[in-house]
Design an enzyme around this catalytic site. Structure first.
Site, PDB file in Angstrom:
ATOM      1  N   ASP A 161      10.167  10.240   0.068  1.00  0.00           N
ATOM      2  CA  ASP A 161       8.953   9.434   0.193  1.00  0.00           C
ATOM      3  C   ASP A 161       7.785  10.311  -0.194  1.00  0.00           C
ATOM      4  O   ASP A 161       7.560  11.342   0.425  1.00  0.00           O
ATOM      5  CB  ASP A 161       8.760   8.975   1.645  1.00  0.00           C
ATOM      6  N   TYR A 183      20.815   2.488   5.302  1.00  0.00           N
ATOM      7  CA  TYR A 183      19.808   1.802   6.117  1.00  0.00           C
ATOM      8  C   TYR A 183      20.392   0.530   6.741  1.00  0.00           C
ATOM      9  O   TYR A 183      20.317  -0.547   6.125  1.00  0.00           O
ATOM     10  CB  TYR A 183      18.575   1.456   5.256  1.00  0.00           C
ATOM     11  N   PHE A 219       6.399   6.443  14.045  1.00  0.00           N
ATOM     12  CA  PHE A 219       7.397   6.863  13.070  1.00  0.00           C
ATOM     13  C   PHE A 219       8.286   5.671  12.676  1.00  0.00           C
ATOM     14  O   PHE A 219       8.617   5.474  11.506  1.00  0.00           O
ATOM     15  CB  PHE A 219       8.214   7.980  13.723  1.00  0.00           C
ATOM     16  N   THR A 260      15.669  19.269   6.297  1.00  0.00           N
ATOM     17  CA  THR A 260      14.939  18.339   5.432  1.00  0.00           C
ATOM     18  C   THR A 260      14.128  19.075   4.352  1.00  0.00           C
ATOM     19  O   THR A 260      13.898  20.288   4.439  1.00  0.00           O
ATOM     20  CB  THR A 260      13.987  17.434   6.247  1.00  0.00           C
ATOM     21  N   TYR A 261      13.694  18.289   3.371  1.00  0.00           N
ATOM     22  CA  TYR A 261      12.952  18.809   2.211  1.00  0.00           C
ATOM     23  C   TYR A 261      11.823  17.825   1.940  1.00  0.00           C
ATOM     24  O   TYR A 261      12.070  16.619   1.823  1.00  0.00           O
ATOM     25  CB  TYR A 261      13.912  18.854   1.016  1.00  0.00           C
ATOM     26  N   ARG A 320      16.054  10.104  -2.466  1.00  0.00           N
ATOM     27  CA  ARG A 320      14.909   9.851  -3.349  1.00  0.00           C
ATOM     28  C   ARG A 320      13.672  10.557  -2.809  1.00  0.00           C
ATOM     29  O   ARG A 320      12.956  11.218  -3.527  1.00  0.00           O
ATOM     30  CB  ARG A 320      14.630   8.340  -3.411  1.00  0.00           C
ATOM     31  N   HIS A 331      25.086  11.834  13.608  1.00  0.00           N
ATOM     32  CA  HIS A 331      24.166  12.812  13.022  1.00  0.00           C
ATOM     33  C   HIS A 331      22.886  12.759  13.863  1.00  0.00           C
ATOM     34  O   HIS A 331      22.207  11.731  13.884  1.00  0.00           O
ATOM     35  CB  HIS A 331      23.884  12.439  11.560  1.00  0.00           C
ATOM     36  N   HIS A 366      16.356  -0.751   3.851  1.00  0.00           N
ATOM     37  CA  HIS A 366      15.276   0.154   3.447  1.00  0.00           C
ATOM     38  C   HIS A 366      13.984  -0.664   3.356  1.00  0.00           C
ATOM     39  O   HIS A 366      13.995  -1.773   2.802  1.00  0.00           O
ATOM     40  CB  HIS A 366      15.602   0.801   2.092  1.00  0.00           C
ATOM     41  N   ALA A 421      17.819   7.733  -5.668  1.00  0.00           N
ATOM     42  CA  ALA A 421      18.798   8.733  -5.221  1.00  0.00           C
ATOM     43  C   ALA A 421      20.080   8.663  -6.045  1.00  0.00           C
ATOM     44  O   ALA A 421      20.729   9.685  -6.277  1.00  0.00           O
ATOM     45  CB  ALA A 421      19.092   8.519  -3.737  1.00  0.00           C
ATOM     46  N   SER A 423      26.828  16.316  13.511  1.00  0.00           N
ATOM     47  CA  SER A 423      25.927  17.211  12.782  1.00  0.00           C
ATOM     48  C   SER A 423      24.518  17.110  13.360  1.00  0.00           C
ATOM     49  O   SER A 423      24.184  16.133  14.043  1.00  0.00           O
ATOM     50  CB  SER A 423      25.934  16.848  11.295  1.00  0.00           C
ATOM     51  N   ALA A 430       9.292  15.605   0.008  1.00  0.00           N
ATOM     52  CA  ALA A 430       9.322  15.051  -1.345  1.00  0.00           C
ATOM     53  C   ALA A 430       8.296  15.746  -2.240  1.00  0.00           C
ATOM     54  O   ALA A 430       7.207  16.114  -1.796  1.00  0.00           O
ATOM     55  CB  ALA A 430       9.055  13.555  -1.294  1.00  0.00           C
ATOM     56  N   LYS A 442      24.763   3.787  -5.454  1.00  0.00           N
ATOM     57  CA  LYS A 442      24.577   5.207  -5.108  1.00  0.00           C
ATOM     58  C   LYS A 442      25.935   5.840  -4.787  1.00  0.00           C
ATOM     59  O   LYS A 442      26.195   6.974  -5.168  1.00  0.00           O
ATOM     60  CB  LYS A 442      23.628   5.244  -3.905  1.00  0.00           C
ATOM     61  N   GLU A 462      20.292  17.613  12.533  1.00  0.00           N
ATOM     62  CA  GLU A 462      19.254  17.730  11.489  1.00  0.00           C
ATOM     63  C   GLU A 462      18.051  18.529  12.008  1.00  0.00           C
ATOM     64  O   GLU A 462      17.612  18.332  13.138  1.00  0.00           O
ATOM     65  CB  GLU A 462      18.812  16.322  11.060  1.00  0.00           C
TER      66      GLU A 462
HETATM   67  P1  FAD Z   1      17.235   5.255  -2.703  1.00  0.00           P
HETATM   68  O1  FAD Z   1      18.687   5.211  -2.412  1.00  0.00           O
HETATM   69  O2  FAD Z   1      16.818   5.582  -4.088  1.00  0.00           O
HETATM   70  O3  FAD Z   1      16.631   3.856  -2.263  1.00  0.00           O
HETATM   71  C1  FAD Z   1      15.217   3.685  -2.150  1.00  0.00           C
HETATM   72  C2  FAD Z   1      14.847   2.223  -2.419  1.00  0.00           C
HETATM   73  O4  FAD Z   1      15.072   1.932  -3.800  1.00  0.00           O
HETATM   74  C3  FAD Z   1      15.669   1.208  -1.641  1.00  0.00           C
HETATM   75  O5  FAD Z   1      14.821   0.144  -1.314  1.00  0.00           O
HETATM   76  C4  FAD Z   1      16.740   0.782  -2.615  1.00  0.00           C
HETATM   77  O6  FAD Z   1      17.200  -0.539  -2.363  1.00  0.00           O
HETATM   78  C5  FAD Z   1      15.983   0.858  -3.929  1.00  0.00           C
HETATM   79  N1  FAD Z   1      16.838   1.191  -5.076  1.00  0.00           N
HETATM   80  C6  FAD Z   1      17.826   2.119  -5.122  1.00  0.00           C
HETATM   81  N2  FAD Z   1      18.368   2.164  -6.348  1.00  0.00           N
HETATM   82  C7  FAD Z   1      17.692   1.260  -7.104  1.00  0.00           C
HETATM   83  C8  FAD Z   1      17.755   0.856  -8.464  1.00  0.00           C
HETATM   84  N3  FAD Z   1      18.637   1.410  -9.307  1.00  0.00           N
HETATM   85  N4  FAD Z   1      16.885  -0.103  -8.902  1.00  0.00           N
HETATM   86  C9  FAD Z   1      15.985  -0.657  -8.057  1.00  0.00           C
HETATM   87  N5  FAD Z   1      15.879  -0.298  -6.747  1.00  0.00           N
HETATM   88  C10 FAD Z   1      16.707   0.631  -6.301  1.00  0.00           C
HETATM   89  N6  FAD Z   1      12.790  11.973   3.015  1.00  0.00           N
HETATM   90  C11 FAD Z   1      12.293  13.147   2.579  1.00  0.00           C
HETATM   91  O7  FAD Z   1      11.229  13.162   1.929  1.00  0.00           O
HETATM   92  N7  FAD Z   1      12.925  14.339   2.858  1.00  0.00           N
HETATM   93  C12 FAD Z   1      14.087  14.405   3.559  1.00  0.00           C
HETATM   94  O8  FAD Z   1      14.631  15.487   3.786  1.00  0.00           O
HETATM   95  C13 FAD Z   1      14.651  13.165   4.035  1.00  0.00           C
HETATM   96  N8  FAD Z   1      15.819  13.138   4.726  1.00  0.00           N
HETATM   97  C14 FAD Z   1      16.371  11.931   5.084  1.00  0.00           C
HETATM   98  C15 FAD Z   1      17.619  11.924   5.738  1.00  0.00           C
HETATM   99  C16 FAD Z   1      18.213  10.710   6.103  1.00  0.00           C
HETATM  100  C17 FAD Z   1      19.580  10.732   6.787  1.00  0.00           C
HETATM  101  C18 FAD Z   1      17.530   9.487   5.859  1.00  0.00           C
HETATM  102  C19 FAD Z   1      18.134   8.179   6.292  1.00  0.00           C
HETATM  103  C20 FAD Z   1      16.311   9.499   5.223  1.00  0.00           C
HETATM  104  C21 FAD Z   1      15.707  10.706   4.825  1.00  0.00           C
HETATM  105  N9  FAD Z   1      14.490  10.751   4.146  1.00  0.00           N
HETATM  106  C22 FAD Z   1      13.969  11.957   3.727  1.00  0.00           C
HETATM  107  C23 FAD Z   1      13.752   9.517   3.872  1.00  0.00           C
HETATM  108  C24 FAD Z   1      14.078   8.939   2.483  1.00  0.00           C
HETATM  109  O9  FAD Z   1      13.677   9.830   1.482  1.00  0.00           O
HETATM  110  C25 FAD Z   1      13.331   7.623   2.361  1.00  0.00           C
HETATM  111  O10 FAD Z   1      13.877   6.671   3.229  1.00  0.00           O
HETATM  112  C26 FAD Z   1      13.186   7.097   0.943  1.00  0.00           C
HETATM  113  O11 FAD Z   1      12.229   6.027   0.991  1.00  0.00           O
HETATM  114  C27 FAD Z   1      14.459   6.533   0.345  1.00  0.00           C
HETATM  115  O12 FAD Z   1      15.341   7.506   0.035  1.00  0.00           O
HETATM  116  P2  FAD Z   1      16.833   7.109  -0.449  1.00  0.00           P
HETATM  117  O13 FAD Z   1      17.472   8.379  -0.810  1.00  0.00           O
HETATM  118  O14 FAD Z   1      17.473   6.246   0.536  1.00  0.00           O
HETATM  119  O15 FAD Z   1      16.455   6.282  -1.760  1.00  0.00           O
END
Ligand code: FAD
Length: 278
Positions: A101, A138, A209, A41-42, A99, A259, A142, A116, A8, A44, A158, A10
């Site tokens: 950033d 990650y 980055f 991408t989107y 989730r 990907h 992360h 997330a 895929s 935040a 998740k 991106e």
């Molecule tokens: P989560 O899975 O929520 O994790 C984030 C942090 O919270 C981690 O440290 C995890 O250990 C912790 N955590 C999770 N659940 C809990 C809980 N219940 N209690 C306490 N801690 C918890 N960013 C954008 O803004 N837009 C995009 O389009 C985008 N695309 C991406 C695509 C990919 C393939 C990747 C790898 C990253 C992308 N990102 C994007 C970046 C991403 O949003 C960031 O890395 C963000 O900091 C974490 O997102 P996540 O979905 O992994 O979060």
């Protein structure tokens, strides 16, 4: 191409008309390789909302399988559901649930969904099995996780919330991926985890980055790239060698696909693709 593996590409939503024209020609070239889907991408908090919609609309209009990314931080549940309904009405079947950033200085954070896993659960609750849900993984942890083991447990949560597959943050050390997958499997998680691949084309932006997202550039790669200074051709040639080798290692180790973070450029990804003989 191995039909059992998922490849895929991106994209990010362009800021200008010119960027959109470039994206369209990039997609036309990449689509010839018949990837499983393109993702977009989107930003935040909805910072790219309209541009993501415009890019997704164009991809869908071209008959391309499209996976919009959707972040939950800073968005209300109502807004999130509105976006998901829009995508469902467009016939979209795959979402990358994140989730996000918060852009620095926006003060964004919190909101009704803070992880997330909550977004994944919300999608399952309201849309059943309509969407195939991708989540982020990650292999090098992360950057905000308190430690690696907690991060693995959070990843499992998740998946248990309803994710179908995962795409990883990029990395340049195949062992990190292999170790991550082993650890996740030992926790009873069996979804496909597809490595995210970042082509190397420019050292300073990659270094910046990588610092921000917690991806390690191994010292031997960093030192060699630094030594090339402004010699862009040498950086690209070495980057191609390194990343192709990484992809070969990952596929040989059983990765279920790749990907590519295309950065809206066709050439770097196609160069790797062709070297791999996909
Ligand atoms: P989560 O899975 O929520 O994790 C984030 C942090 O919270 C981690 O440290 C995890 O250990 C912790 N955590 C999770 N659940 C809990 C809980 N219940 N209690 C306490 N801690 C918890 N960013 C954008 O803004 N837009 C995009 O389009 C985008 N695309 C991406 C695509 C990919 C393939 C990747 C790898 C990253 C992308 N990102 C994007 C970046 C991403 O949003 C960031 O890395 C963000 O900091 C974490 O997102 P996540 O979905 O992994 O979060």
């Amino acid at each position: 191409m191995n039909p059992d593996k998922t490849f895929s590409f991106e994209l990010f939503p362009p800021k200008t008309e010119k960027g959109m024209v470039k994206l369209q020609s990039t997609v036309a070239r990449l689509a010839e390789r018949r990837p499983a889907f393109f993702s977009c991408t989107y930003g935040a908090g909805g910072s790219t909302r309209d541009r993501t919609f415009a890019t997704v609309d164009w991809l869908v209009s071209q008959g391309i399988d499209t996976a919009p990314h959707l972040t939950c931080i800073g968005n209300s549940i109502a807004e999130t559901l509105e976006i998901l309904n829009r995508y469902r009405e467009q016939g979209i079947r795959r979402i990358v649930a994140l989730r996000g950033d918060p852009p620095s200085g926006t003060g964004l954070g919190g909101g009704e969904l803070t992880h997330a896993s909550e977004l994944v659960a919300l999608i399952r609750e309201h849309f059943g099995d309509h969407f195939h849900i991708e989540v982020a993984a990650y292999p090098e942890m992360h950057p905000q996780a308190p430690n690696f083991l907690v991060d693995l447990d959070n990843f499992r949560t998740k998946v248990e919330a309803g994710a179908d597959s995962a795409m990883t943050q990029y990395f340049y050390n195949a062992d990190a991926y292999v170790h991550f997958v082993e650890q996740i499997r030992a926790r009873g998680v069996d979804i496909p985890i597809v490595p995210g691949i970042m082509p190397i084309t420019n050292y300073s932006s990659l270094a910046r980055f990588s610092d921000a997202c917690g991806a390690e550039i191994p010292r031997w790669i960093r030192k060699r790239l630094e030594a090339y200074g402004d010699d862009v051709e040498s950086i690209r040639a070495f980057g191609l060698e390194v990343v192709t080798g990484l992809c070969e290692q990952l596929l040989a180790a059983g990765a279920p696909g790749l990907h590519f973070y295309t950065m809206n450029q066709a050439d770097p990804t196609l160069a790797i693709w062709d070297r791999l003989g996909l």
